[in-house]
Write a protein that holds these residues in place. Structure first.
Motif, mmCIF file in Angstrom:
data_model
loop_
_atom_site.group_PDB
_atom_site.id
_atom_site.type_symbol
_atom_site.label_atom_id
_atom_site.label_comp_id
_atom_site.label_asym_id
_atom_site.label_seq_id
_atom_site.Cartn_x
_atom_site.Cartn_y
_atom_site.Cartn_z
ATOM 1 N N ASP A 259 0.827 -1.208 0.000
ATOM 2 C CA ASP A 259 0.000 0.000 0.000
ATOM 3 C C ASP A 259 0.865 1.264 0.000
ATOM 4 O O ASP A 259 0.546 2.243 -0.669
ATOM 5 C CB ASP A 259 -0.948 0.008 1.197
ATOM 6 N N ALA A 260 1.972 1.241 0.745
ATOM 7 C CA ALA A 260 2.870 2.399 0.785
ATOM 8 C C ALA A 260 3.519 2.639 -0.576
ATOM 9 O O ALA A 260 3.579 3.778 -1.048
ATOM 10 C CB ALA A 260 3.952 2.189 1.856
ATOM 11 N N ILE A 261 3.968 1.564 -1.226
ATOM 12 C CA ILE A 261 4.580 1.695 -2.551
ATOM 13 C C ILE A 261 3.564 2.235 -3.556
ATOM 14 O O ILE A 261 3.864 3.143 -4.341
ATOM 15 C CB ILE A 261 5.151 0.336 -3.018
ATOM 16 N N THR A 262 2.344 1.693 -3.509
ATOM 17 C CA THR A 262 1.290 2.145 -4.420
ATOM 18 C C THR A 262 0.994 3.629 -4.206
ATOM 19 O O THR A 262 0.845 4.390 -5.174
ATOM 20 C CB THR A 262 0.010 1.311 -4.203
ATOM 21 N N GLN A 263 0.910 4.062 -2.950
ATOM 22 C CA GLN A 263 0.619 5.466 -2.653
ATOM 23 C C GLN A 263 1.751 6.384 -3.111
ATOM 24 O O GLN A 263 1.510 7.447 -3.666
ATOM 25 C CB GLN A 263 0.367 5.644 -1.150
ATOM 26 N N ILE B 151 3.891 5.840 -5.594
ATOM 27 C CA ILE B 151 3.840 5.901 -7.057
ATOM 28 C C ILE B 151 2.705 6.801 -7.506
ATOM 29 O O ILE B 151 2.885 7.660 -8.385
ATOM 30 C CB ILE B 151 3.697 4.481 -7.657
ATOM 31 N N THR B 152 1.525 6.653 -6.906
ATOM 32 C CA THR B 152 0.372 7.470 -7.269
ATOM 33 C C THR B 152 0.652 8.946 -7.042
ATOM 34 O O THR B 152 0.375 9.781 -7.912
ATOM 35 C CB THR B 152 -0.865 7.038 -6.455
ATOM 36 N N ASP B 153 1.200 9.283 -5.881
ATOM 37 C CA ASP B 153 1.499 10.683 -5.564
ATOM 38 C C ASP B 153 2.504 11.277 -6.546
ATOM 39 O O ASP B 153 2.313 12.383 -7.060
ATOM 40 C CB ASP B 153 2.031 10.814 -4.137
ATOM 41 N N GLU B 154 3.574 10.551 -6.814
ATOM 42 C CA GLU B 154 4.636 11.064 -7.685
ATOM 43 C C GLU B 154 4.152 11.248 -9.120
ATOM 44 O O GLU B 154 4.384 12.289 -9.737
ATOM 45 C CB GLU B 154 5.838 10.117 -7.643
ATOM 46 N N VAL B 155 3.467 10.258 -9.662
ATOM 47 C CA VAL B 155 3.016 10.322 -11.056
ATOM 48 C C VAL B 155 1.921 11.375 -11.219
ATOM 49 O O VAL B 155 1.886 12.091 -12.215
ATOM 50 C CB VAL B 155 2.556 8.928 -11.543
ATOM 51 N N SER B 156 1.024 11.511 -10.233
ATOM 52 C CA SER B 156 -0.046 12.504 -10.342
ATOM 53 C C SER B 156 0.492 13.927 -10.291
ATOM 54 O O SER B 156 -0.150 14.856 -10.789
ATOM 55 C CB SER B 156 -1.094 12.292 -9.253
ATOM 56 N N GLN B 157 1.689 14.114 -9.735
ATOM 57 C CA GLN B 157 2.318 15.434 -9.699
ATOM 58 C C GLN B 157 3.184 15.681 -10.930
ATOM 59 O O GLN B 157 3.898 16.671 -11.008
ATOM 60 C CB GLN B 157 3.164 15.578 -8.438
ATOM 61 N N GLY B 158 3.151 14.749 -11.878
ATOM 62 C CA GLY B 158 3.909 14.927 -13.113
ATOM 63 C C GLY B 158 5.281 14.293 -13.096
ATOM 64 O O GLY B 158 6.025 14.413 -14.065
ATOM 65 N N GLY B 159 5.624 13.614 -12.038
ATOM 66 C CA GLY B 159 6.931 12.965 -11.939
ATOM 67 C C GLY B 159 6.913 11.576 -12.543
ATOM 68 O O GLY B 159 5.950 11.167 -13.201
ATOM 69 N N ALA B 160 7.982 10.853 -12.305
ATOM 70 C CA ALA B 160 8.107 9.491 -12.807
ATOM 71 C C ALA B 160 8.734 8.633 -11.717
ATOM 72 O O ALA B 160 9.472 9.129 -10.863
ATOM 73 C CB ALA B 160 8.975 9.456 -14.056
ATOM 74 N N VAL B 161 8.419 7.340 -11.749
ATOM 75 C CA VAL B 161 8.983 6.393 -10.789
ATOM 76 C C VAL B 161 9.593 5.240 -11.565
ATOM 77 O O VAL B 161 8.940 4.662 -12.432
ATOM 78 C CB VAL B 161 7.892 5.858 -9.828
ATOM 79 N N THR B 162 10.838 4.912 -11.253
ATOM 80 C CA THR B 162 11.501 3.778 -11.876
ATOM 81 C C THR B 162 11.540 2.631 -10.884
ATOM 82 O O THR B 162 12.028 2.789 -9.760
ATOM 83 C CB THR B 162 12.936 4.149 -12.298
ATOM 84 N N VAL C 47 11.823 -3.666 -13.493
ATOM 85 C CA VAL C 47 10.430 -3.750 -13.932
ATOM 86 C C VAL C 47 10.147 -2.721 -15.014
ATOM 87 O O VAL C 47 9.721 -3.064 -16.112
ATOM 88 C CB VAL C 47 9.453 -3.563 -12.748
ATOM 89 N N GLY C 48 10.367 -1.449 -14.703
ATOM 90 C CA GLY C 48 10.121 -0.412 -15.697
ATOM 91 C C GLY C 48 9.950 0.959 -15.071
ATOM 92 O O GLY C 48 10.180 1.141 -13.880
ATOM 93 N N LYS C 49 9.514 1.889 -15.897
ATOM 94 C CA LYS C 49 9.343 3.279 -15.482
ATOM 95 C C LYS C 49 7.887 3.665 -15.694
ATOM 96 O O LYS C 49 7.328 3.479 -16.781
ATOM 97 C CB LYS C 49 10.257 4.172 -16.319
ATOM 98 N N ILE C 50 7.258 4.233 -14.655
ATOM 99 C CA ILE C 50 5.877 4.688 -14.714
ATOM 100 C C ILE C 50 5.910 6.209 -14.735
ATOM 101 O O ILE C 50 6.575 6.834 -13.908
ATOM 102 C CB ILE C 50 5.079 4.196 -13.497
ATOM 103 N N TYR C 51 5.198 6.808 -15.699
ATOM 104 C CA TYR C 51 5.216 8.256 -15.827
ATOM 105 C C TYR C 51 3.900 8.759 -16.408
ATOM 106 O O TYR C 51 3.080 7.976 -16.906
ATOM 107 C CB TYR C 51 6.387 8.706 -16.720
ATOM 108 N N CYS C 52 3.697 10.064 -16.319
ATOM 109 C CA CYS C 52 2.497 10.703 -16.846
ATOM 110 C C CYS C 52 2.883 11.493 -18.091
ATOM 111 O O CYS C 52 3.905 12.177 -18.107
ATOM 112 C CB CYS C 52 1.899 11.635 -15.795
ATOM 113 N N ARG C 53 2.056 11.379 -19.131
ATOM 114 C CA ARG C 53 2.325 12.084 -20.381
ATOM 115 C C ARG C 53 1.091 12.904 -20.742
ATOM 116 O O ARG C 53 -0.039 12.443 -20.594
ATOM 117 C CB ARG C 53 2.618 11.079 -21.487
ATOM 118 N N GLU C 54 1.324 14.117 -21.198
ATOM 119 C CA GLU C 54 0.214 14.968 -21.626
ATOM 120 C C GLU C 54 -0.083 14.716 -23.095
ATOM 121 O O GLU C 54 0.822 14.637 -23.915
ATOM 122 C CB GLU C 54 0.561 16.435 -21.401
ATOM 123 N N ARG C 55 -1.378 14.581 -23.405
ATOM 124 C CA ARG C 55 -1.799 14.426 -24.795
ATOM 125 C C ARG C 55 -2.431 15.741 -25.238
ATOM 126 O O ARG C 55 -3.230 16.327 -24.501
ATOM 127 C CB ARG C 55 -2.817 13.293 -24.940
#
Length: 96
Positions: free
Chosen positions: A31-35, A37-48, A52-60
């Motif tokens: 739950d801590a890891i999920t939170q 990742i959610t916080d970082e990506v929702s603020q426009g950041g990325a988590v590696t 496994v890989g890199k999770i990030y937010c992209r604007e369309r």
């Protein structure tokens, strides 16, 4: 036929076994890891996640789309989408 995806409870059990801890502690860790990742990506950041890989937010940008039912063209506003690039190590492990 494809195998069903691992559920959260199955993942928690696997984490607890690997860590040698109780399921409650494994649930808290997941739950801590999920939170985080959610916080970082929702603020426009990325988590590696190593291996496994890199999770990030992209604007369309704003774009024209087609309604498949009517064929009507309409404008869709700009939005954000969460993406993930898979690490080479994971790709290689799947193909071996």
């Amino acid at each position: 036929m494809a195998q069903k995806p691992m559920t959260k409870s199955q993942l928690v059990t696997a984490i607890a076994e690997k860590m040698g801890t109780q399921k409650k502690e494994a649930t808290e860790a997941l739950d801590a890891i999920t939170q985080i990742i959610t916080d970082e990506v929702s603020q426009g950041g990325a988590v590696t996640l190593p291996g496994v890989g890199k999770i990030y937010c992209r604007e369309r940008p704003e774009r024209m789309v087609r309604n498949p039912a009517t064929g009507e063209q309409m404008k869709k506003d700009a939005d954000k989408v969460v993406k993930m690039t898979i690490a080479k190590a994971l790709k290689d492990s799947v193909n071996n």
